[in-house]
Write an enzyme that holds these catalytic residues in place. Structure first.
Site, PDB file in Angstrom:
ATOM      1  CG  ASP A 162      11.626   9.061  -4.305  1.00 39.15           C
ATOM      2  OD1 ASP A 162      10.619   8.330  -4.323  1.00 39.15           O
ATOM      3  OD2 ASP A 162      12.745   8.671  -4.661  1.00 39.15           O
TER       4      ASP A 162
ATOM      5  CG  HIS B 153       6.751   8.399  -6.393  1.00 44.03           C
ATOM      6  ND1 HIS B 153       6.102   8.401  -7.610  1.00 44.03           N
ATOM      7  CD2 HIS B 153       8.060   8.615  -6.661  1.00 44.03           C
ATOM      8  CE1 HIS B 153       6.982   8.604  -8.578  1.00 44.03           C
ATOM      9  NE2 HIS B 153       8.170   8.749  -8.035  1.00 44.03           N
TER      10      HIS B 153
ATOM     11  CG  HIS C 174      18.109   7.858  -5.013  1.00 45.12           C
ATOM     12  ND1 HIS C 174      17.527   9.111  -4.963  1.00 45.12           N
ATOM     13  CD2 HIS C 174      17.087   6.969  -4.956  1.00 45.12           C
ATOM     14  CE1 HIS C 174      16.212   8.978  -4.868  1.00 45.12           C
ATOM     15  NE2 HIS C 174      15.918   7.687  -4.874  1.00 45.12           N
TER      16      HIS C 174
ATOM     17  CG  HIS D  93      13.921   3.822  -2.672  1.00 53.99           C
ATOM     18  ND1 HIS D  93      12.740   4.490  -2.433  1.00 53.99           N
ATOM     19  CD2 HIS D  93      14.488   4.440  -3.739  1.00 53.99           C
ATOM     20  CE1 HIS D  93      12.591   5.462  -3.321  1.00 53.99           C
ATOM     21  NE2 HIS D  93      13.649   5.458  -4.123  1.00 53.99           N
TER      22      HIS D  93
ATOM     23  CE1 TYR E 203      12.360   3.076 -10.690  1.00 47.93           C
ATOM     24  CE2 TYR E 203      10.020   3.577 -10.901  1.00 47.93           C
ATOM     25  CZ  TYR E 203      11.343   3.970 -10.969  1.00 47.93           C
ATOM     26  OH  TYR E 203      11.654   5.265 -11.332  1.00 47.93           O
TER      27      TYR E 203
END
Length: 348
Positions: A20, A23, A202, A204, A293
């Site tokens: 991740d 990104h 998971h 963010h 997203y």
């Protein structure tokens, strides 16, 4: 049974810095940096670390960006320095293939997130079966989980379990959820899954809720938590592991991790690697608020500058359209449509 040892751990932590985190680095992490980060994670007692292009297997592309090195080179560099941690990867059916999964296994990868949109578990049976045939620790990873109801998500998780997934993840790809959203989804999964199927979360950090959401997931029955040291990841980053471990220690939850080593790693290794400060800012907060997203962040910022449209406006429109991972090409189309709707000409 999972191949990952749970000895001394009530919560299994899975670090995302080297997948991740790609990104946030525009896929530009070197093999040397991979090895440095992996060794520090291993020394700190992190049980699982995910390694690959940000898009996982098959991620190298015009749409998702090209990494500095191949996944094989990354796996080999990490495999050479870890002693106790298990290396994992990400496979999105339609992007990655079973042949690539077999290659990953041959390079030391022993765990995989098989990832689908939260309503498309039926795209994953062959890939989950392949991972199980290889003897891998196999996870069904339901992305953008806020776009499905708790009951709908439970149905999707039950499908993944029936295909062979040993763990089912609620994946808050947009950082949109609040603790009650997480609890309702973990509870719904727990009600339908077999007792020996684990539940993961998971998160963010786009609305600053990743630690609270991860704790809520544990209290509702989750036993695996994804995060990344320093929060290195898409959008405002993943659940910052060093902070999460500190909270776990205050709560008496055993992670098997060395808190001070994680703190030092964040300060001395991860923060200096960041090209931009991975934090809750105007754009990432908009993503969380609008349910966008997380990997869209840098794309929206770049396209906003290209066409003179505030990236916040683009992100809000992407959220309204419920765009999902894999639709990165639609970010520019959306910006062009917004220019047209505003009566503006595209600069040539």
């Amino acid at each position: 049974m999972s191949i990952i040892s749970r000895e001394g751990r009530s919560v299994l932590i899975h670090d995302m810095c080297l997948r991740d985190g790609m990104h946030a680095k525009r896929e530009q992490i070197s093999v040397e940096q991979m090895a440095t980060v992996a060794k520090a994670l291993d020394d700190a007692g992190v049980a699982l670390l995910q390694v690959s292009h940000g898009g996982g297997l098959g991620g190298n592309s015009l749409q998702h960006g090209f990494a500095l090195h191949s996944n094989e080179e990354y796996w080999d560099a990490v495999g050479d320095v870890i002693t106790q941690a298990t290396m994992s990867t990400l496979l999105i059916p339609g992007l990655g293939t079973m042949d690539e999964l077999r290659t990953a296994y041959s390079h030391g990868v022993r765990s995989v997130h098989v990832a689908t949109h939260c309503t498309e578990a039926n795209t994953s049976p062959q890939h989950i079966a392949c991972a199980r045939e290889l003897g891998m620790d196999t996870t069904g990873f339901l992305m953008m989980a806020h776009l499905n109801s708790p009951q709908g998500l439970a149905e999707q998780g039950k499908l993944m379990e029936s295909y062979g997934a040993q763990t089912v993840y609620i994946t808050d790809s947009a950082g949109y959820m609040l603790p009650e959203d997480v609890v309702s989804r973990v509870t719904a999964l727990k009600d339908v899954l077999d007792d020996d199927t684990e539940i993961g979360f998971h998160g963010h950090n786009n609305m600053g809720m990743s630690i609270a959401n991860s704790i809520a997931a544990i209290q509702a029955g989750a036993t695996r938590i994804d995060g990344s040291v320093g929060g290195l990841g898409a959008g405002a980053g993943n659940t910052p592991i060093e902070s999460f471990v500190a909270v776990c220690e205050r709560m008496g939850l055993a992670t098997g991790c060395d808190l001070f080593k994680l703190m030092d790693m964040a300060e001395d290794i991860i923060f200096p690697m960041m090209e931009h400060i991975v934090r809750v800012d105007r754009s990432s907060l908009t993503m969380g608020y609008a349910g966008v997203y997380s990997t869209f962040l840098l794309h929206a910022n770049r396209i906003g500058k290209k066409y003179g449209i505030p990236s916040r406006d683009i992100l809000v429109e992407l959220g309204r359209k419920k765009m999902i991972g894999g639709q990165e090409d639609m970010i520019e189309d959306t910006a062009l449509t917004m220019l047209k709707d505003r009566g503006l000409n595209v600069a040539v």
